[in-house]
Scaffold this active site. Structure first.
Site, mmCIF file in Angstrom:
data_model
loop_
_atom_site.group_PDB
_atom_site.id
_atom_site.type_symbol
_atom_site.label_atom_id
_atom_site.label_comp_id
_atom_site.label_asym_id
_atom_site.label_seq_id
_atom_site.Cartn_x
_atom_site.Cartn_y
_atom_site.Cartn_z
ATOM 1 N N SER D 284 0.791 -1.090 -0.012
ATOM 2 C CA SER D 284 -0.214 -0.116 -0.061
ATOM 3 C C SER D 284 1.129 1.359 -0.066
ATOM 4 C CB SER D 284 -0.841 -0.130 1.173
ATOM 5 O OG SER D 284 -1.366 1.158 1.675
ATOM 6 N N ARG D 324 -30.520 -9.933 -41.042
ATOM 7 C CA ARG D 324 -29.523 -9.555 -40.482
ATOM 8 C C ARG D 324 -29.709 -8.092 -39.795
ATOM 9 N NH1 ARG D 324 -24.545 -8.150 -43.032
ATOM 10 N NH2 ARG D 324 -25.404 -8.617 -45.261
#
Lengths: 467, 467, 467, 467
Positions: D284, D324
């Site tokens: 950290s 389509r």
């Protein structure tokens, strides 16, 4: 002196290209959310943090200057930083290390002082969102202007209104476009408000207590917000993601409004409808004659992608544990960038779409006639109701419609010959009842309302913008 | 005279029960969104429509009175109406027919005049949303008050802040609760604003042109909005669902804020943490000793369900074709009711959750000590940085932490014996560096900010409410 | 003797009705997932558990008999049980208590022995899913048979294929319907497989170890699976929700296939297309002439709701903590029932939709001609390519298309007069190139393939069903 | 001779990096789905199409050879192709043009013959999915092997099972890991099946009729499927997306199984639990002591992102219009690649996660004791039930638990002194009732079952793989 809001302006031409990306994205937006922009924004936050701390006397001004210079000058490859960030779980760690190494020894303790990774990354993402959001708003405004003009010029263009896929009544293209404009204006206003009011600096330190800053934590929070021109939150929002939800909702809301235009444009461009067609269209590898409404299609595809991304933001918002989350926060980053990207693409494609609409008034007229006047059945019924009552009027008209359907005779002709109708309506009333232009209700007044609302919004926005 | 806002007040005790429903819903909210309430709201819209038309002289006042009386008196079985609505695709058709039959012959033409099904159903759903939303806000306010009190009383209660699942620093329960309160307040404010500003009457007639009403369409729109105390939209919003998105987002935003409390409550109640436990808990069929945090669990489950419902609203918003949609609108109805229901359940469970929290200060203390002071490493490092620089300070503390881990000696004891530390810090500085209460940063001031913001919101809401 | 699979057969007429529910649900499915059915299924699990335990000698056969009798005879109001279940967080606790009270003192220790709430509720929900799923499959099969017949009878019916909303080429209605049939068959097969293979008994005891059952836990697991005709899982699946995902995916997959039919049906029914229209349609309160494609619309609305529900199942699946989840499990219950309900409604509406399609061959023909033959441009181009090359052929045809568009002359006529074309094609070749029926490719053979696949699936299913 | 399955093997080191990407993705998967890989796959489809056509005598073999050579040799910049594809709405058009230009004049008519953009792009995406999927399966297998070993070695390691966040009973780490392994195996098997059976070639020509290919369309479909080693579909699946749903579900299903491991790993690594901690963890910036479970966190974040992406696939699947789609297809492309990417990242991180787990048996023991034996309350109750009945036994144990809670005396000690207990159990029975190792039920046998199932799956997969 207020620093420029970015160390180096992202340029649209630097936006990452790609095989599919150009279809779905806008370069001006992409350049604001690309890795390079994020990296710059992170450095900018570190820079402004140092400046704010110096302004409050928390760190020596020489140190702050050194950090600011280094943050402005530092040129890192995002991929290098990214690789080094894997073990820490985010890229801030290596970046802070690089920045620290780039300043002289005395300044080093003051780099990233009091901040945690999430402070910097959240704030940087917020800056990206504001910049990308501003680009998006500009695109939306451009589209809105075009729509406003079109609403005005097409307010007398009559076409069939369609409900549930069926021709229902006459309406005007002006009103249809006014509907698009109104939703878009609503969505844009929401986004503008979020960009202006809800984007807040993140600064809480490792666990949101501003530990390590003593009494200066809160003044520093305010100073940093001020320098970055972001809102100052009541509390650090490490695990309170309401602001992220507002941003996400505003983006997805805009996409929905944009998508609705795409939806209608695809339907209006259908071969059998052909009332509004793309001036320039997609060609097909197999069918040389086709002019596909490519912009409308891509706008729709964006609208289909945003909700899933938004759902991810909402899902994760409730999962931020304790003071900083173990996964929920990380899931936000790319989701938020994707949502900005999709919104940018939708907005850019909308600009193309609306600027290249070809209105086919003749097709509108002939489509209006194709039901033999059936879409004036409400007009006829409405004129019968005062005399026949709703049920009886409805039955009379329905009977005419059925006879028209069965016989192949046009509805208008059946009506003109129907005794029940002729008992009630005289010739002039009949003519009016069967004239599409006479059955537009408040369409014109509604267009006025929409244009007025649009102008008011634009005006207010300009006024606010120039304060 | 303004009619009462509902023909018959729904009562919580009339809310439909069920085998699972009581776990996930709130009776006061359910009673507002149940079929019976929807049916009443539909009749109410028809009633107010007639009244508004009479007030503008559009229909005879006798007819309006007859319709109003009939709409108030009509008692229909929702299931009957529902069955009859299948062929038309919505329940308005049979309902209008019943209402028409319930008035005398002369009044019949004036029932539902100029309206389309969507006008009535959208407006009725909006009325439901306002009423259910108001109930939800009341529940949220109740929870917020409890949280505000708890934030105040627990501002001195120190516990470990946790980031990424790990103890990180000391914080206070007051600040943790203030975080819940702030998110909840933010979410509630958004919902209140949507309920007050964004819920609009729907009235456009068959295709949104107000055809059939001549010049009176717009005045009627305004009058109807006024009677129902709903906003008057610029245009009919049949296929502009931005308002629905605002409502959905506000509900899901509240659920996210509520869900975060549930998330933390589940984690804090874990056997190994046990810092805040349910005062009354779920028992288990198999394990007599267990006190499950049932409210927190159910709150979490609500938070997991809302995002999918919200995504449906956003997905469909872009799919509303032309003037009225062929499916997207229909998909909204139950989704919106489910979202209201889930939000109501979440809020009601939150009230239970926060009113039955048992703070275990002793557990907090002992958990704070379990890392041997490791969560004060930042405190120690911060005090070393001015002298050693960030990197060196970080390394010194990390080395202590590692030695503590390797040796099993508490970090505080390692630190107290570390030469590099002792070179920098004297005894008093060391004691301060290792005291959790002295490393709370601005926690207390942040609680003040949150409480102040809460009070301001409550005050503004009360003031606005009494206008 | 194997007990009947349910203590009292749910009947469709007992399905809960409602104002909106009839639009979106199927009574036969609802009756299987209603609270009453769930309560019965829970009792059934308790009954079979006792029976299985007795068969293995774990409990006295008298006790088992008493429990079985009581579980069969017990009549509880779901709402009562639901209310009592709130404090425990699920309804199993009060139900077990009622069942225990319903047996004589000696049998009481053997009620619910070794089971935990989740064992019983998961298994009961699985039973519901199987029964509702079976009803859904029956509906899907019915629709598929209708579609198979329609594919066969309409294999010679030529209409325009549409891509990206534009007429593209001729195709046949037979092939279009075969496409619906194939997707539906695929989805149904997946659902059947999940119902047959993936629905497993849940039995692990309080923490999935089968503690409290000594060596008999695993034999009991097997016996219980056998009695309930459910799969026996490798491990208890309390927090392994892969099976739930399979079920949810199968349901949502079916809905997607159904929704696609609805999508096409709405488009084909558009006034301007009108090639396949509903034989019976929704009437409108405002427009007497309209015949709305109500079934198609409601099918589409279902398709829009399922994905959000499915996303909830996937979201929660990863959140089941440790041995039993604190919220993720609870979020599944109503979501899964909603998904079953939506799927049932979609399937039922599909049956209506496909059984009342009116094919308008004349409209198909005239639509085919509306582009003046443009949708044969590929046909023309294909015949030119061997001689002119792809690019040149494409250019020639595109030029003809452009001239047709500019001049208003039909494309077929432009082509017939085009020198470049005439250089390549003789009269007969030209006629063939411009005949829609001669440009259907393998449409007919593809219909054969789809029908064959359909028959094979039906045959296999019947064979498996009668084993 | 069968061509190699790819013109140039993508290499993980070529995968695009980035600032955030390395956290969330796996290079081996990314290299398979990157733009470069997609471009290569598109060329590969064109190449194999020509080859298949030549093999059937449809095109001259010299032309096919030229096309194959050109497709293999062509080196295009994806960004260039992408830019040129904008106007057509997909990148196939410019790519086909480039390929055509790259072959000699005589071969040009035979490039892309009979195909449409969607044929090529769908097939190319399927190839990407297979390759990326294969990489993902390899990662999953690697993780599964590690888990299988861990399940074996930790089958005697006792820890507290937790339900609803509370310690419930003893279980073994072996069984917990076996649960992860089983879900992962289930998910992997589903993915393997989809990759092997459900990935089909797409080939239907412009409108799915195989127009332009006469009688050779179907043989060509079969030949192309064969060459690409993909399934041959019954029909072209241009608007039947059931296969895409299967792929998406399989990927998201895997992610859910992976995410569950991450969820448990985060919880087990909590400071207060610390039973399984990361061997190497994220550091950290602010807290030098922290070892964040970075892999688990990133695994969880992936699990939170997949459901939204999957929902998009399901939403769009029902929206593919006619032959389509106008948007729904386009929305799939990036969504599918994102889902592959997220799954790859989750799998890669899981490998890291499981290979670096450090089991803290001491912590498990001490946590087991922290309730003073409360989690053996079921064990005690179970031993009382045969004599006291369920209710009485439950009450006795609950009373002991309450006394323990009130007095602070350990539950085990309260039980040892409880008269009602002592009436029933002798010393040896009491000792057994209070020994965690004696209350593990079938844990060991369940581990055996899971390992056996794992081995069977591996064996079957290897056998199938080597056919």
């Amino acid at each position: 002196m207020r620093p420029s809001s970015s160390t180096s302006e992202p340029r649209p031409e630097d936006a990452p290209g790609g095989l599919l990306a150009p279809l779905f994205t806008d370069p001006s937006v992409e350049s604001e959310i690309a890795d390079a922009a994020l990296l710059q924004a992170i450095l900018e936050v570190e820079r402004e943090l140092a400046a704010a701390q110096a302004s409050l006397g928390l760190i020596p001004s020489e140190a702050a200057e050194a950090i600011q210079n280094a943050a402005s000058a530092l040129r890192l490859d995002p991929a290098d930083v990214g690789r080094l960030g894997v073990s820490a779980g985010n890229p801030i760690h290596p970046l802070v290390r690089s920045l620290t190494e780039a300043v002289h020894r005395e300044a080093r303790p003051f780099v990233h002082l009091g901040a945690t990774s999430q402070d910097v990354l959240d704030t940087a993402l917020v800056l990206l969102a504001r910049r990308a959001g501003t680009r998006i708003v500009a695109l939306l405004d451009e589209a809105a202007e075009t729509l406003a003009t079109l609403a005005q010029t097409s307010r007398g263009t009559v076409l069939a209104a369609r409900t549930l896929g069926q021709q229902a009544l006459p309406t005007t293209l002006g009103l249809k476009v006014a509907g698009w404009l109104t939703a878009l204006g609503d969505g844009t206003e929401r986004l503008v408000r979020v960009l202006g009011e809800r984007l807040a600096v993140q600064f809480g330190g490792a666990a949101g207590t501003l530990a390590g800053l003593g009494d200066t934590g809160l003044p520093l929070l305010a100073a940093l917000a001020d320098r970055l021109e972001l809102a100052e939150p009541v509390l650090p929002w490490h695990t309170d993601r309401q602001r992220v939800l507002d941003l996400g909702s505003a983006l997805a809301g805009v996409v929905a409004a944009v998508g609705k235009v795409g939806q209608d444009a695809v339907l209006l461009a259908q071969t059998e409808v052909a009332e509004v067609v793309p001036a320039t269209g997609g060609s097909s590898t197999a069918m040389p004659h086709k002019q596909n409404p490519v912009d409308a299609i891509l706008v729709r595809s964006a609208a289909m992608r945003a909700p899933g991304l938004l759902a991810t933001l909402y899902s994760t918002a409730a999962l931020h544990e304790h003071e900083r989350a173990a996964g929920a926060w990380h899931a936000e980053w790319e989701t938020l960038r994707s949502l900005l990207s999709v919104t940018g693409g939708a907005a850019a494609r909308l600009v193309e779409l609306v600027s290249a609409l070809r209105v086919q008034a003749a097709a509108m007229s002939s489509n209006l006639e194709m039901t033999g006047g059936l879409l004036l059945s409400e007009s006829v019924a409405a004129r019968l109701i005062p005399r026949l009552g709703r049920d009886r009027a409805h039955d009379v008209v329905a009977a005419c419609a059925r006879r028209a359907a069965d016989s192949g005779v046009a509805f208008v002709d059946v009506v003109r010959a129907d005794d029940a109708v002729l008992d009630v309506l005289d010739e002039a009333e009949l003519a009016a009842a069967l004239d599409p232009k006479a059955w537009l209700g408040a369409a014109d007044a509604l267009v006025d309302r929409a244009l007025l609302a649009h102008q008011r919004r634009s005006h207010q926005r300009r006024r606010r913008g120039t304060r």
